[in-house]
Write an enzyme that holds these catalytic residues in place. Structure first.
Site, PDB file in Angstrom:
ATOM      1  CG  HIS A 139      -2.077   0.929   1.040  1.00 52.89           C
ATOM      2  ND1 HIS A 139      -1.995   2.271   1.318  1.00 52.89           N
ATOM      3  CD2 HIS A 139      -3.325   0.700   0.563  1.00 52.89           C
ATOM      4  CE1 HIS A 139      -3.157   2.822   1.025  1.00 52.89           C
ATOM      5  NE2 HIS A 139      -3.977   1.906   0.567  1.00 52.89           N
ATOM      6  CG  ASP A 145      -8.165  -4.071  -3.513  1.00 49.72           C
ATOM      7  OD1 ASP A 145      -9.374  -3.832  -3.541  1.00 49.72           O
ATOM      8  OD2 ASP A 145      -7.291  -3.193  -3.674  1.00 49.72           O
TER       9      ASP A 145
HETATM   10  N1  COA Z   1       4.153  -7.359  -4.781  1.00 46.92           N
HETATM   11  C1  COA Z   1       5.485  -7.345  -5.017  1.00 46.92           C
HETATM   12  N2  COA Z   1       6.259  -6.270  -4.829  1.00 46.92           N
HETATM   13  C2  COA Z   1       5.659  -5.169  -4.356  1.00 46.92           C
HETATM   14  C3  COA Z   1       4.291  -5.117  -4.087  1.00 46.92           C
HETATM   15  C4  COA Z   1       3.533  -6.270  -4.313  1.00 46.92           C
HETATM   16  N3  COA Z   1       2.225  -6.300  -4.093  1.00 46.92           N
HETATM   17  N4  COA Z   1       3.974  -3.870  -3.636  1.00 46.92           N
HETATM   18  C5  COA Z   1       5.110  -3.163  -3.653  1.00 46.92           C
HETATM   19  N5  COA Z   1       6.134  -3.944  -4.082  1.00 46.92           N
HETATM   20  C6  COA Z   1       7.533  -3.582  -4.245  1.00 46.92           C
HETATM   21  C7  COA Z   1       7.760  -2.908  -5.580  1.00 46.92           C
HETATM   22  O1  COA Z   1       8.033  -3.832  -6.589  1.00 46.92           O
HETATM   23  C8  COA Z   1       8.932  -2.006  -5.278  1.00 46.92           C
HETATM   24  O2  COA Z   1      10.088  -2.785  -5.291  1.00 46.92           O
HETATM   25  P1  COA Z   1      11.506  -2.153  -5.774  1.00 46.92           P
HETATM   26  O3  COA Z   1      11.781  -1.028  -4.817  1.00 46.92           O
HETATM   27  O4  COA Z   1      12.440  -3.298  -5.650  1.00 46.92           O
HETATM   28  O5  COA Z   1      11.277  -1.679  -7.168  1.00 46.92           O
HETATM   29  C9  COA Z   1       8.662  -1.574  -3.846  1.00 46.92           C
HETATM   30  O6  COA Z   1       7.867  -2.619  -3.264  1.00 46.92           O
HETATM   31  C10 COA Z   1       7.916  -0.279  -3.744  1.00 46.92           C
HETATM   32  O7  COA Z   1       6.809  -0.312  -4.626  1.00 46.92           O
HETATM   33  P2  COA Z   1       6.091   1.008  -5.152  1.00 46.92           P
HETATM   34  O8  COA Z   1       5.028   0.674  -6.131  1.00 46.92           O
HETATM   35  O9  COA Z   1       7.100   1.979  -5.602  1.00 46.92           O
HETATM   36  O10 COA Z   1       5.555   1.594  -3.817  1.00 46.92           O
HETATM   37  P3  COA Z   1       4.216   1.605  -3.095  1.00 46.92           P
HETATM   38  O11 COA Z   1       4.433   1.136  -1.733  1.00 46.92           O
HETATM   39  O12 COA Z   1       3.721   2.961  -3.230  1.00 46.92           O
HETATM   40  O13 COA Z   1       3.192   0.624  -3.855  1.00 46.92           O
HETATM   41  C11 COA Z   1       1.151  -0.210  -4.587  1.00 46.92           C
HETATM   42  C12 COA Z   1       1.847   0.684  -3.603  1.00 46.92           C
HETATM   43  C13 COA Z   1      -0.313  -0.377  -4.146  1.00 46.92           C
HETATM   44  C14 COA Z   1       1.167   0.420  -5.973  1.00 46.92           C
HETATM   45  C15 COA Z   1       1.851  -1.590  -4.601  1.00 46.92           C
HETATM   46  O14 COA Z   1       1.942  -2.093  -3.297  1.00 46.92           O
HETATM   47  C16 COA Z   1       1.188  -2.586  -5.520  1.00 46.92           C
HETATM   48  O15 COA Z   1       1.394  -2.555  -6.727  1.00 46.92           O
HETATM   49  N6  COA Z   1       0.359  -3.531  -4.952  1.00 46.92           N
HETATM   50  C17 COA Z   1      -0.345  -4.494  -5.771  1.00 46.92           C
HETATM   51  C18 COA Z   1      -1.600  -3.881  -6.351  1.00 46.92           C
HETATM   52  C19 COA Z   1      -2.643  -3.652  -5.301  1.00 46.92           C
HETATM   53  O16 COA Z   1      -2.957  -4.511  -4.506  1.00 46.92           O
HETATM   54  N7  COA Z   1      -3.240  -2.458  -5.339  1.00 46.92           N
HETATM   55  C20 COA Z   1      -4.300  -2.072  -4.446  1.00 46.92           C
HETATM   56  C21 COA Z   1      -3.833  -1.053  -3.459  1.00 46.92           C
HETATM   57  S1  COA Z   1      -5.080  -0.737  -2.230  1.00 46.92           S
END
Ligand code: COA
Length: 396
Positions: free
Chosen positions: A263, A320
């Protein structure tokens, strides 16, 4: 007038762009609050219409106000016939989120108060949207199966009515209670991508329907609300998987994401996921269909171990992850899972849109207008010489 500061923060992470009185998140402690009330309290003690009233009006309703609000929802739920006619012309395999998004301007055209931008008129429009989005989703589900849409039943609650219109039979008390709690849990979440989209659009003085149309578009993406359907697809594809842990590890090695985990704000367990996990476990037990929930737990456990190995301990299940199993166990088709998120979140979108339009949380410049750093072709301030096509070809 807000001071103009020159900062660069890709994706606006951690940048405060407004004040709000609608909701609050503490991402480190895993706390979510709507209008001062903790989500755990609301999930256990409030119905979705109570929460929608709270979000729209800023205070919870008393008994009379709630009865009146439910009445307003019921009255507002009737959709103009031309909307149903339009749905009948859509391709049967149209995505429900596209159908929902396309339906909002159709509803705008029938709103007698479209040009009235007062707070009171926008609350009434918000109520119409909260009442009509579930009708649109259910109507599309029936129309795509060649069935006529069902009108709302006056004896049924808002949530009962949705399940009734979707499945054509009166739902059990348990099903209504579970879905109603899901709607409470999804109703608002501060400045997430879809809410920000709504606010950004109405900051141009566009109407509430234009804002909600943008919100639905943003919600449809798989990194936002679309994640619940992706989780369901993952679960279905892994039903015969013998070694879930190896699958998870391989996914992460390939740089793939585990949907429903991680998240942008929560760095600990999403408080909504805690509820949804319990609900999934209880539904699985009662229905005798434990396989899906047990598979979800295996994926969660394997992912937490893998994330720990990779130094990413903050990635935990989000809203989700378990909502997919809950909806599946309620008989909701996978492609209606994100629209169900929308029929709840529309309450938060409406509250934020009204706050944005009235400026009741703060005074701010009329329009959101961030900047971008230009890194494209540059030939100085005189610009590069543009060669018109004809001149260019006649030379050759
Ligand atoms: N699975 C695998 N790796 C994940 C991940 C997941 N669900 N969520 C984050 N990561 C990893 C990213 O690959 C990234 O790795 P890196 O630094 O080696 O490139 C790191 O964690 C940071 O990810 P980032 O997208 O930049 O940061 P974030 O914390 O803002 O991400 C989301 C938030 C929601 C976009 C991300 O967690 C995600 O894509 N989740 C899956 C989709 C999802 O469930 N969305 C609903 C959100 S309520």
């Amino acid at each position: 007038m807000t001071e103009s500061v020159n900062v660069k923060n890709i994706g606006l992470r951690g940048v405060t762009v407004a004040d709000t009185k609608v909701s609050f998140i503490d991402g480190k402690k895993g706390v979510l609050i709507y209008r001062g009330y903790r989500i755990e309290d609301l999930a256990q003690n409030a119905s979705f219409p109570e929460v929608a009233f709270l979000l729209l009006h800023g205070v919870p309703p008393d008994n009379m106000q709630l009865a009146d609000f439910n009445e307003q929802l019921l009255e507002a739920s009737e959709i103009p016939a031309y909307v149903y006619d339009a749905l009948k012309h859509y391709p049967a395999d149209a995505r429900p989120m596209d159908v929902l998004q396309a339906g909002i301007p159709l509803l705008a055209m029938a709103d007698p108060e479209l040009s009235d931008d007062t707070r009171e008129a926008n609350i009434r429009k918000g109520i119409r949207l909260i009442a009509r989005l579930p009708m649109l989703v259910a109507a599309w589900h029936r129309i795509r199966q060649g069935l006529p849409p069902l009108p709302a039943e006056s004896s049924l609650s808002h949530t009962d009515n949705f399940l009734y219109q979707l499945h054509g039979i009166k739902p059990s008390d348990k099903a209504t209670q579970v879905l109603d709690t899901c709607l409470v849990l999804h109703a608002d979440h501060t400045f997430n991508a879809s809410t920000f989209s709504c606010r950004q659009v109405v900051s141009t003085r566009a109407h509430i329907y234009a804002g909600v149309t943008a919100g639905i578009g943003a919600l449809s993406g798989s990194l936002h609300g679309g994640a619940n359907a992706q989780v369901m697809k993952m679960l279905l594809s892994l039903q015969d998987e013998k070694d879930v842990a190896a699958w998870v590890s391989k996914q992460l090695d390939k740089g793939e994401r585990i949907m429903g985990m991680g998240h942008a704000v929560y760095k600990t367990m999403d408080p909504r996921a805690t509820f949804l996990k319990e609900m999934a476990l209880s539904l699985g037990k009662e229905s005798g269909q434990r396989q899906l929930v047990s598979l979800s737990r295996q994926i969660e456990e394997a992912a937490l171990i893998e994330f720990k190995k990779r130094g990413k301990t903050e990635i935990k299940p989000n809203v989700d992850f378990y909502s997919a199993s809950v909806y599946h166990l309620l008989g909701i088709p996978t492609d209606l899972m994100t629209p169900i998120f929308a029929i709840s979140r529309v309450a938060g979108w409406a509250a934020h849109i009204i706050e944005e339009k009235t400026g009741e949380a703060q005074e701010k410049p009329a329009l959101y207008r961030p900047k971008a750093e230009y890194i494209g072709q540059y030939c100085g301030l005189m610009g590069c010489e543009f060669k018109p096509l004809e001149k260019h070809s006649s030379k050759e």
